[in-house]
Design a protein around this motif. Sequence first.
Motif, PDB file in Angstrom:
ATOM      1  N   LEU A  55      53.617  36.371  29.215  1.00 59.60           N
ATOM      2  CA  LEU A  55      52.722  36.571  28.175  1.00 59.60           C
ATOM      3  C   LEU A  55      53.073  36.901  26.878  1.00 59.60           C
ATOM      4  O   LEU A  55      53.181  36.670  25.689  1.00 59.60           O
ATOM      5  CB  LEU A  55      51.265  37.275  28.751  1.00 59.60           C
ATOM      6  CG  LEU A  55      50.794  36.759  29.773  1.00 59.60           C
ATOM      7  CD1 LEU A  55      49.783  37.783  30.081  1.00 59.60           C
ATOM      8  CD2 LEU A  55      49.909  35.576  29.449  1.00 59.60           C
ATOM      9  N   ALA A  56      54.198  38.009  27.145  1.00 63.95           N
ATOM     10  CA  ALA A  56      54.762  38.620  25.830  1.00 63.95           C
ATOM     11  C   ALA A  56      55.768  37.558  25.132  1.00 63.95           C
ATOM     12  O   ALA A  56      56.029  37.637  23.924  1.00 63.95           O
ATOM     13  CB  ALA A  56      55.652  39.888  26.149  1.00 63.95           C
ATOM     14  N   GLY A  57      56.411  36.503  25.784  1.00 62.77           N
ATOM     15  CA  GLY A  57      57.368  35.461  25.452  1.00 62.77           C
ATOM     16  C   GLY A  57      56.351  34.398  24.850  1.00 62.77           C
ATOM     17  O   GLY A  57      56.969  33.091  24.836  1.00 62.77           O
ATOM     18  N   GLY A  58      55.118  34.406  24.914  1.00 60.93           N
ATOM     19  CA  GLY A  58      54.388  33.350  24.391  1.00 60.93           C
ATOM     20  C   GLY A  58      53.814  32.411  25.376  1.00 60.93           C
ATOM     21  O   GLY A  58      53.195  31.323  25.156  1.00 60.93           O
ATOM     22  N   GLY A  59      53.931  32.855  26.645  1.00 58.93           N
ATOM     23  CA  GLY A  59      53.271  31.848  27.755  1.00 58.93           C
ATOM     24  C   GLY A  59      51.995  32.052  28.008  1.00 58.93           C
ATOM     25  O   GLY A  59      51.193  32.793  26.861  1.00 58.93           O
ATOM     26  N   HIS A  60      51.336  31.471  28.704  1.00 57.22           N
ATOM     27  CA  HIS A  60      49.905  31.273  29.008  1.00 57.22           C
ATOM     28  C   HIS A  60      49.496  31.461  30.291  1.00 57.22           C
ATOM     29  O   HIS A  60      50.286  30.961  31.335  1.00 57.22           O
ATOM     30  CB  HIS A  60      49.619  29.874  28.636  1.00 57.22           C
ATOM     31  CG  HIS A  60      48.037  29.714  28.857  1.00 57.22           C
ATOM     32  ND1 HIS A  60      46.955  29.929  27.820  1.00 57.22           N
ATOM     33  CD2 HIS A  60      47.188  28.876  29.842  1.00 57.22           C
ATOM     34  CE1 HIS A  60      45.961  29.839  28.427  1.00 57.22           C
ATOM     35  NE2 HIS A  60      45.839  29.020  29.492  1.00 57.22           N
ATOM     36  N   ASN A  64      44.285  33.528  35.731  1.00 52.22           N
ATOM     37  CA  ASN A  64      43.218  34.694  35.425  1.00 52.22           C
ATOM     38  C   ASN A  64      42.654  34.264  33.998  1.00 52.22           C
ATOM     39  O   ASN A  64      43.290  33.776  33.226  1.00 52.22           O
ATOM     40  CB  ASN A  64      44.005  35.918  35.326  1.00 52.22           C
ATOM     41  CG  ASN A  64      44.373  36.626  36.506  1.00 52.22           C
ATOM     42  OD1 ASN A  64      43.943  35.957  37.866  1.00 52.22           O
ATOM     43  ND2 ASN A  64      45.490  37.089  36.818  1.00 52.22           N
ATOM     44  N   PRO A  65      41.365  34.656  33.809  1.00 48.25           N
ATOM     45  CA  PRO A  65      40.809  34.367  32.640  1.00 48.25           C
ATOM     46  C   PRO A  65      41.162  34.990  31.371  1.00 48.25           C
ATOM     47  O   PRO A  65      40.758  34.848  30.297  1.00 48.25           O
ATOM     48  CB  PRO A  65      39.478  34.532  32.924  1.00 48.25           C
ATOM     49  CG  PRO A  65      39.354  35.772  33.952  1.00 48.25           C
ATOM     50  CD  PRO A  65      40.722  35.602  34.704  1.00 48.25           C
ATOM     51  N   SER A  66      42.139  36.121  31.606  1.00 47.42           N
ATOM     52  CA  SER A  66      42.251  36.946  30.378  1.00 47.42           C
ATOM     53  C   SER A  66      43.934  36.759  29.917  1.00 47.42           C
ATOM     54  O   SER A  66      44.760  36.259  30.785  1.00 47.42           O
ATOM     55  CB  SER A  66      42.468  38.266  30.516  1.00 47.42           C
ATOM     56  OG  SER A  66      42.848  39.190  29.568  1.00 47.42           O
TER      57      SER A  66
END
Length: 121
Positions: A55-60, A64-66
Motif C-alpha cells: 500500500l505504501a508503494g502505491g499498491g491496491h 479488504n475494503p480499506s
Amino acid sequence: MKRKCAIAFVLAFALRMGAQEFPNAPSFWTKEQKITTSANFALGAWDSAKTCQNLAGGGHEYWNPSQSCGVNAGMIMGGKVGLLGVQYLLWKHGHQKIARAIGWAGIGGSSSAITYSYVKK
C-alpha cells in the motif's frame, strides 16, 4: 457481509444445538495448538507487513475494503483472534478435529495471502 453473518449464525446455532460441553475433554492448549496459533499470528503479522508495504508503494488492496495500512492490519489480526475464538468454542463443545482443521486452514489462508502479495506487487 450477509454471507459472513449467515456463516456466523449457522456456526452459533450448530454450537448451541450440537454437542454438549465435555468437562473431561483434553486441554485446548496442547503442543500442536500452541504451534498452530503461533504460526497463525506470525503469518498474520507477515501478511500485514507485506500488505502495508504494498500500500505504501502505491499498491491496491483487493480483498479488504480499506486502503489504510492500520485498518488492514487490524482486520487481519482481528480475523486471527476470531479464528482462535471459533477454535476454542468448537474444542469446548467436543469438535476437536474440526477445531484443529480450522487452525491449519488459517495457516493456509495467510500463506496464500502472502504469496499473492509477492506475486501481485
